[in-house]
Design a protein around this motif. Structure first.
Motif, mmCIF file in Angstrom:
data_model
loop_
_atom_site.group_PDB
_atom_site.id
_atom_site.type_symbol
_atom_site.label_atom_id
_atom_site.label_comp_id
_atom_site.label_asym_id
_atom_site.label_seq_id
_atom_site.Cartn_x
_atom_site.Cartn_y
_atom_site.Cartn_z
ATOM 1 N N THR A 1 -5.342 -35.394 -62.335
ATOM 2 C CA THR A 1 -4.045 -34.838 -62.724
ATOM 3 C C THR A 1 -4.168 -33.368 -63.095
ATOM 4 O O THR A 1 -3.385 -32.526 -62.640
ATOM 5 C CB THR A 1 -3.460 -35.630 -63.903
ATOM 6 O OG1 THR A 1 -3.332 -37.008 -63.545
ATOM 7 C CG2 THR A 1 -2.083 -35.099 -64.278
ATOM 8 N N VAL A 2 -5.160 -33.018 -63.913
ATOM 9 C CA VAL A 2 -5.291 -31.615 -64.341
ATOM 10 C C VAL A 2 -5.736 -30.720 -63.193
ATOM 11 O O VAL A 2 -5.349 -29.546 -63.128
ATOM 12 C CB VAL A 2 -6.260 -31.514 -65.537
ATOM 13 C CG1 VAL A 2 -5.690 -32.211 -66.755
ATOM 14 C CG2 VAL A 2 -7.635 -32.073 -65.199
ATOM 15 N N VAL A 3 -6.548 -31.254 -62.271
ATOM 16 C CA VAL A 3 -6.942 -30.462 -61.102
ATOM 17 C C VAL A 3 -5.722 -30.107 -60.258
ATOM 18 O O VAL A 3 -5.537 -28.951 -59.828
ATOM 19 C CB VAL A 3 -7.997 -31.221 -60.275
ATOM 20 C CG1 VAL A 3 -8.185 -30.565 -58.906
ATOM 21 C CG2 VAL A 3 -9.335 -31.251 -61.005
ATOM 22 N N THR A 4 -4.869 -31.087 -60.021
ATOM 23 C CA THR A 4 -3.666 -30.831 -59.222
ATOM 24 C C THR A 4 -2.645 -29.991 -59.989
ATOM 25 O O THR A 4 -1.921 -29.194 -59.379
ATOM 26 C CB THR A 4 -3.035 -32.162 -58.794
ATOM 27 O OG1 THR A 4 -2.818 -32.999 -59.955
ATOM 28 C CG2 THR A 4 -3.954 -32.907 -57.822
ATOM 29 N N VAL A 5 -2.571 -30.171 -61.309
ATOM 30 C CA VAL A 5 -1.645 -29.365 -62.107
ATOM 31 C C VAL A 5 -2.010 -27.884 -62.016
ATOM 32 O O VAL A 5 -1.138 -27.015 -61.856
ATOM 33 C CB VAL A 5 -1.637 -29.837 -63.574
ATOM 34 C CG1 VAL A 5 -1.014 -28.796 -64.491
ATOM 35 C CG2 VAL A 5 -0.868 -31.138 -63.705
ATOM 36 N N LYS A 6 -3.286 -27.582 -62.122
ATOM 37 C CA LYS A 6 -3.712 -26.176 -62.023
ATOM 38 C C LYS A 6 -3.404 -25.608 -60.642
ATOM 39 O O LYS A 6 -2.966 -24.450 -60.515
ATOM 40 C CB LYS A 6 -5.210 -26.047 -62.322
ATOM 41 C CG LYS A 6 -5.706 -24.597 -62.239
ATOM 42 C CD LYS A 6 -7.120 -24.456 -62.703
ATOM 43 C CE LYS A 6 -7.604 -23.017 -62.550
ATOM 44 N NZ LYS A 6 -6.769 -22.061 -63.318
ATOM 45 N N ALA A 7 -3.600 -26.403 -59.595
ATOM 46 C CA ALA A 7 -3.306 -25.932 -58.242
ATOM 47 C C ALA A 7 -1.810 -25.670 -58.074
ATOM 48 O O ALA A 7 -1.411 -24.618 -57.538
ATOM 49 C CB ALA A 7 -3.793 -26.951 -57.214
ATOM 50 N N VAL A 8 -0.972 -26.612 -58.517
ATOM 51 C CA VAL A 8 0.475 -26.449 -58.364
ATOM 52 C C VAL A 8 0.979 -25.280 -59.199
ATOM 53 O O VAL A 8 1.754 -24.430 -58.726
ATOM 54 C CB VAL A 8 1.194 -27.759 -58.750
ATOM 55 C CG1 VAL A 8 2.706 -27.553 -58.780
ATOM 56 C CG2 VAL A 8 0.841 -28.865 -57.761
ATOM 57 N N ALA A 9 0.553 -25.199 -60.467
ATOM 58 C CA ALA A 9 1.003 -24.114 -61.338
ATOM 59 C C ALA A 9 0.527 -22.762 -60.818
ATOM 60 O O ALA A 9 1.284 -21.776 -60.836
ATOM 61 C CB ALA A 9 0.489 -24.344 -62.762
ATOM 62 N N GLY A 10 -0.716 -22.686 -60.353
ATOM 63 C CA GLY A 10 -1.240 -21.427 -59.840
ATOM 64 C C GLY A 10 -0.508 -20.963 -58.593
ATOM 65 O O GLY A 10 -0.201 -19.766 -58.444
ATOM 66 N N MET A 11 -0.197 -21.884 -57.678
ATOM 67 C CA MET A 11 0.518 -21.509 -56.463
ATOM 68 C C MET A 11 1.951 -21.080 -56.769
ATOM 69 O O MET A 11 2.496 -20.186 -56.103
ATOM 70 C CB MET A 11 0.491 -22.673 -55.469
ATOM 71 C CG MET A 11 -0.889 -23.009 -54.940
ATOM 72 S SD MET A 11 -0.905 -24.373 -53.753
ATOM 73 C CE MET A 11 -0.215 -23.559 -52.317
ATOM 74 N N ILE A 12 2.580 -21.684 -57.772
ATOM 75 C CA ILE A 12 3.928 -21.261 -58.159
ATOM 76 C C ILE A 12 3.903 -19.853 -58.734
ATOM 77 O O ILE A 12 4.765 -19.013 -58.415
ATOM 78 C CB ILE A 12 4.527 -22.264 -59.168
ATOM 79 C CG1 ILE A 12 4.809 -23.597 -58.475
ATOM 80 C CG2 ILE A 12 5.806 -21.717 -59.783
ATOM 81 C CD1 ILE A 12 5.310 -24.678 -59.415
ATOM 82 N N VAL A 13 2.922 -19.549 -59.582
ATOM 83 C CA VAL A 13 2.820 -18.214 -60.166
ATOM 84 C C VAL A 13 2.540 -17.169 -59.088
ATOM 85 O O VAL A 13 3.139 -16.075 -59.087
ATOM 86 C CB VAL A 13 1.725 -18.194 -61.258
ATOM 87 C CG1 VAL A 13 1.441 -16.754 -61.700
ATOM 88 C CG2 VAL A 13 2.156 -19.037 -62.445
ATOM 89 N N VAL A 14 1.663 -17.474 -58.146
ATOM 90 C CA VAL A 14 1.379 -16.540 -57.054
ATOM 91 C C VAL A 14 2.632 -16.319 -56.201
ATOM 92 O O VAL A 14 2.905 -15.201 -55.739
ATOM 93 C CB VAL A 14 0.208 -17.057 -56.204
ATOM 94 C CG1 VAL A 14 0.007 -16.192 -54.961
ATOM 95 C CG2 VAL A 14 -1.074 -17.075 -57.023
ATOM 96 N N SER A 15 3.421 -17.374 -55.995
ATOM 97 C CA SER A 15 4.660 -17.230 -55.231
ATOM 98 C C SER A 15 5.666 -16.363 -55.969
ATOM 99 O O SER A 15 6.382 -15.558 -55.356
ATOM 100 C CB SER A 15 5.261 -18.622 -54.952
ATOM 101 O OG SER A 15 4.369 -19.423 -54.194
#
Length: 408
Positions: free
Chosen positions: A218-232
């Protein structure tokens, strides 16, 4: 001609090398700034979540101890807690986009510290100073150790940063260290699930280890999703990559199954045991997953890694002492047995029992147990009318008073 041009080429390369060296300290300071932003967001989020859970619990307790027929979702206190809960979750979610996963995960000890302090504040009983210190000495020591561990985690946390783009996440996903880690985790998860379902191994370590294995994903995917949203948001759109939606689905699925196993554990064991053991197992497995997937500790020296591990151990000990101090005894009061009153099954028309069920837990994850309840939840004792023998015109009361022992 070639010999004359070579010195010019070397002179042209010198400013470039100098420029690279001059930019490096700025990059390091910027990465530490990102760590601080992520840590502050995580601390703020966990603190607000703890306040929100205790507010919602307080709303449930007030309704259970009163004759108010309203549902819990019609009270302002519950909605205030829900708003703070969403705000805190957003803070924790956004913190993963700034700081490494291995730094954010152990900071959930802040919620344990806040729950312990809020629980003491909400107690309305008057204590003598000596009794108060004797009752809460372990909580104070545990809070102090957890704060020291949190400071070490923030100071010596990993300092690895990279853009959470679709290419980087895909590269990490198919790397051989993470594939090997996933293979080992799947095998362990299947074995634990087999013993839990087929062999009826309802041990708290087994259930919470299942929760921890799911939580690491869960935390691995949360970091990926949150990071991609911030980069977007910064201008480089990442939402058109299929890996974003794969991570989003995995995040939701693992969170749902994690909550399911956690609910089963809460039905079998005390909340203080779940909080301490769950925090230790979940933090350990999540740090391992972050170090394998995102390579959090790559380039870190041995001193920083040892101090980070020491901070984790001190935080573990602090959480254990805080939750160890919880009383497990259930208070009881003499109450009227409704089966002794012919024709009456409950006290009110809406089926509200005379004696509240003190074993029922209104906790949503906060560490405050049902010991030392506020006055609003204290069951009202009814007067005992004794039969007077030999008096004319005085009839015996149509009920009898029963007093149950702790074992019952």
């Amino acid at each position: 001609m070639e010999g004359g041009n070579s010195p010019n080429l070397q002179l042209q390369q010198l400013p470039l090398a100098t420029a690279v060296v001059s930019v490096q300290p700025h990059a390091d300071s910027f990465s530490y700034k990102e760590n601080l932003i992520g840590a502050l967001l995580a601390i703020f989020g966990h603190l607000v979540i703890s306040i929100a859970l205790n507010l919602q619990k307080y709303s449930h307790i007030r309704l259970a101890g009163s004759k108010d027929p309203r549902a819990y979702f019609k009270t302002k206190t519950w909605w205030c807690g829900l708003f703070l809960l969403v705000l805190g979750e957003l803070g924790v979610f956004s913190s993963y986009a700034f700081a490494p996963l291995s730094l954010i995960v152990p900071l959930s000890a802040v919620s344990v510290i806040a729950s312990a302090i809020i629980g003491i504040i909400f107690i309305k009983e008057k204590w003598k100073p000596k009794d108060f210190l004797r009752r809460y000495v372990l909580s104070f020591v545990g809070c102090g150790l957890a704060i020291v561990g949190t400071y070490l985690l923030i100071t010596f946390g990993p300092n690895s940063h990279e853009k959470m783009t679709g290419e980087n996440i895909t590269r990490h996903l198919v790397s051989w260290p993470f594939l090997l880690y996933m293979l080992v985790e799947i095998i362990i998860f299947c074995l634990l699930l087999y013993f839990y379902k087929e062999k009826n191994a309802n041990y708290i370590v087994v259930i919470l280890l299942l929760v921890a294995l799911l939580g690491s994903m869960t935390v691995v995917t949360v970091k990926a999703v949150a990071g991609m949203i911030v980069v977007s948001i910064q201008g480089n759109l990442q939402l058109d990559y299929p890996i974003f939606y794969i991570m989003l689905v995995c995040m939701i699925a693992t969170a749902v199954f994690q909550a399911t196993f956690l609910a089963q554990a809460s039905q079998l064991y005390d909340s203080s045991q779940i909080a301490s053991i769950g925090y230790i197992l979940s933090t350990t497995v999540a740090i391992t997953a972050g170090a394998t997937f995102y390579l959090d500790f790559t380039g870190e020296d041995v001193l920083h890694i040892c101090m980070f591990v020491l901070g984790c151990l001190i935080a573990f000990l602090g959480v254990f002492l805080i939750t160890r101090n919880r009383k497990k005894s259930v208070p009881f009061e003499p109450y009227i047995s409704m089966d002794a009153m012919p024709g009456m099954q409950n006290m009110h028309d809406k089926g509200i029992a005379v004696q509240p069920d003190l074993k029922a837990s209104f906790s949503y994850g906060a560490l405050e147990n049902n010991d030392n309840m506020p006055e609003i939840y204290t069951p009202a004792t009814l007067p005992i009318v004794q039969e007077q023998h030999g008096s004319k015109g005085v009839s015996a009361p149509p009920y009898r008073v029963l007093e149950h022992s702790k074992k019952e």
